[in-house]
Motif scaffolding. Sequence first.
Motif, PDB file in Angstrom:
ATOM      1  N   UNK A   7      -8.652  -3.638  -7.845  1.00  0.00           N
ATOM      2  CA  UNK A   7      -7.816  -2.996  -6.854  1.00  0.00           C
ATOM      3  C   UNK A   7      -7.713  -1.512  -7.172  1.00  0.00           C
ATOM      4  N   UNK A   8      -7.360  -0.745  -6.172  1.00  0.00           N
ATOM      5  CA  UNK A   8      -7.266   0.703  -6.314  1.00  0.00           C
ATOM      6  C   UNK A   8      -5.991   1.098  -7.045  1.00  0.00           C
ATOM      7  N   UNK A   9      -6.102   2.019  -8.000  1.00  0.00           N
ATOM      8  CA  UNK A   9      -4.919   2.538  -8.688  1.00  0.00           C
ATOM      9  C   UNK A   9      -4.518   3.882  -8.098  1.00  0.00           C
ATOM     10  N   UNK A  10      -5.134   4.241  -6.980  1.00  0.00           N
ATOM     11  CA  UNK A  10      -4.805   5.500  -6.326  1.00  0.00           C
ATOM     12  C   UNK A  10      -3.379   5.423  -5.763  1.00  0.00           C
ATOM     13  N   UNK A  11      -2.585   6.446  -6.011  1.00  0.00           N
ATOM     14  CA  UNK A  11      -1.213   6.492  -5.520  1.00  0.00           C
ATOM     15  C   UNK A  11      -1.207   7.291  -4.215  1.00  0.00           C
ATOM     16  N   UNK A  12      -1.150   6.588  -3.104  1.00  0.00           N
ATOM     17  CA  UNK A  12      -1.131   7.225  -1.789  1.00  0.00           C
ATOM     18  C   UNK A  12       0.317   7.553  -1.412  1.00  0.00           C
ATOM     19  N   UNK A  13       0.521   8.457  -0.452  1.00  0.00           N
ATOM     20  CA  UNK A  13       1.895   8.738  -0.001  1.00  0.00           C
ATOM     21  C   UNK A  13       2.617   7.481   0.488  1.00  0.00           C
ATOM     22  N   UNK A  14       1.882   6.578   1.127  1.00  0.00           N
ATOM     23  CA  UNK A  14       2.483   5.326   1.602  1.00  0.00           C
ATOM     24  C   UNK A  14       2.957   4.470   0.430  1.00  0.00           C
ATOM     25  N   UNK A  15       2.181   4.450  -0.657  1.00  0.00           N
ATOM     26  CA  UNK A  15       2.542   3.677  -1.843  1.00  0.00           C
ATOM     27  C   UNK A  15       3.784   4.264  -2.508  1.00  0.00           C
ATOM     28  N   UNK A  16       3.895   5.596  -2.522  1.00  0.00           N
ATOM     29  CA  UNK A  16       5.077   6.248  -3.101  1.00  0.00           C
ATOM     30  C   UNK A  16       6.324   5.857  -2.297  1.00  0.00           C
ATOM     31  N   UNK A  17       6.230   5.869  -0.974  1.00  0.00           N
ATOM     32  CA  UNK A  17       7.356   5.473  -0.122  1.00  0.00           C
ATOM     33  C   UNK A  17       7.720   4.019  -0.394  1.00  0.00           C
ATOM     34  N   UNK A  49       4.912  -2.016 -13.423  1.00  0.00           N
ATOM     35  CA  UNK A  49       6.317  -1.991 -13.805  1.00  0.00           C
ATOM     36  C   UNK A  49       6.406  -1.813 -15.319  1.00  0.00           C
ATOM     37  N   UNK A  50       7.333  -0.935 -15.780  1.00  0.00           N
ATOM     38  CA  UNK A  50       7.587  -0.759 -17.212  1.00  0.00           C
ATOM     39  C   UNK A  50       9.031  -1.134 -17.499  1.00  0.00           C
ATOM     40  N   UNK A  51       9.263  -1.684 -18.700  1.00  0.00           N
ATOM     41  CA  UNK A  51      10.604  -2.050 -19.119  1.00  0.00           C
ATOM     42  C   UNK A  51      10.713  -1.832 -20.621  1.00  0.00           C
ATOM     43  N   UNK A  52      11.925  -1.531 -21.103  1.00  0.00           N
ATOM     44  CA  UNK A  52      12.128  -1.433 -22.544  1.00  0.00           C
ATOM     45  C   UNK A  52      12.040  -2.836 -23.135  1.00  0.00           C
ATOM     46  N   UNK A  73       3.298   7.050 -11.482  1.00  0.00           N
ATOM     47  CA  UNK A  73       2.975   6.001 -10.521  1.00  0.00           C
ATOM     48  C   UNK A  73       3.459   4.618 -10.912  1.00  0.00           C
ATOM     49  N   UNK A  74       4.336   4.544 -11.900  1.00  0.00           N
ATOM     50  CA  UNK A  74       4.899   3.257 -12.298  1.00  0.00           C
ATOM     51  C   UNK A  74       6.380   3.205 -11.928  1.00  0.00           C
ATOM     52  N   UNK A  75       6.926   2.007 -11.963  1.00  0.00           N
ATOM     53  CA  UNK A  75       8.352   1.810 -11.724  1.00  0.00           C
ATOM     54  C   UNK A  75       9.010   1.402 -13.034  1.00  0.00           C
ATOM     55  N   UNK A  76      10.184   1.939 -13.314  1.00  0.00           N
ATOM     56  CA  UNK A  76      10.938   1.579 -14.504  1.00  0.00           C
ATOM     57  C   UNK A  76      11.974   0.545 -14.081  1.00  0.00           C
TER      58      UNK A  76
END
Length: 79
Positions: A7-17, A49-52, A73-76
Amino acid sequence: MKPKVYFSREITPEKVVEMYNLLGKELEVIFEKSRNGRITGWSDNYLPIKIKPENIAKEAIIEVKIIKYCPDGTLLAEG
């Protein structure tokens, strides 16, 4: 042999939204690896996704709350 999925790891504006819209929501995530003091995994729609570390076993699927969008481009999340 099973075919590999790419799959693409490109961060598009739609993906950011899409990622910003997930702030405060809960997602199920499978965690795979630990690096730089964080455990990294993937949501069911392939968002990173990243987590402690909180005694999370490798390949564990847990529900987490999304708390921040990171510039890389990740979510915490928090467990």
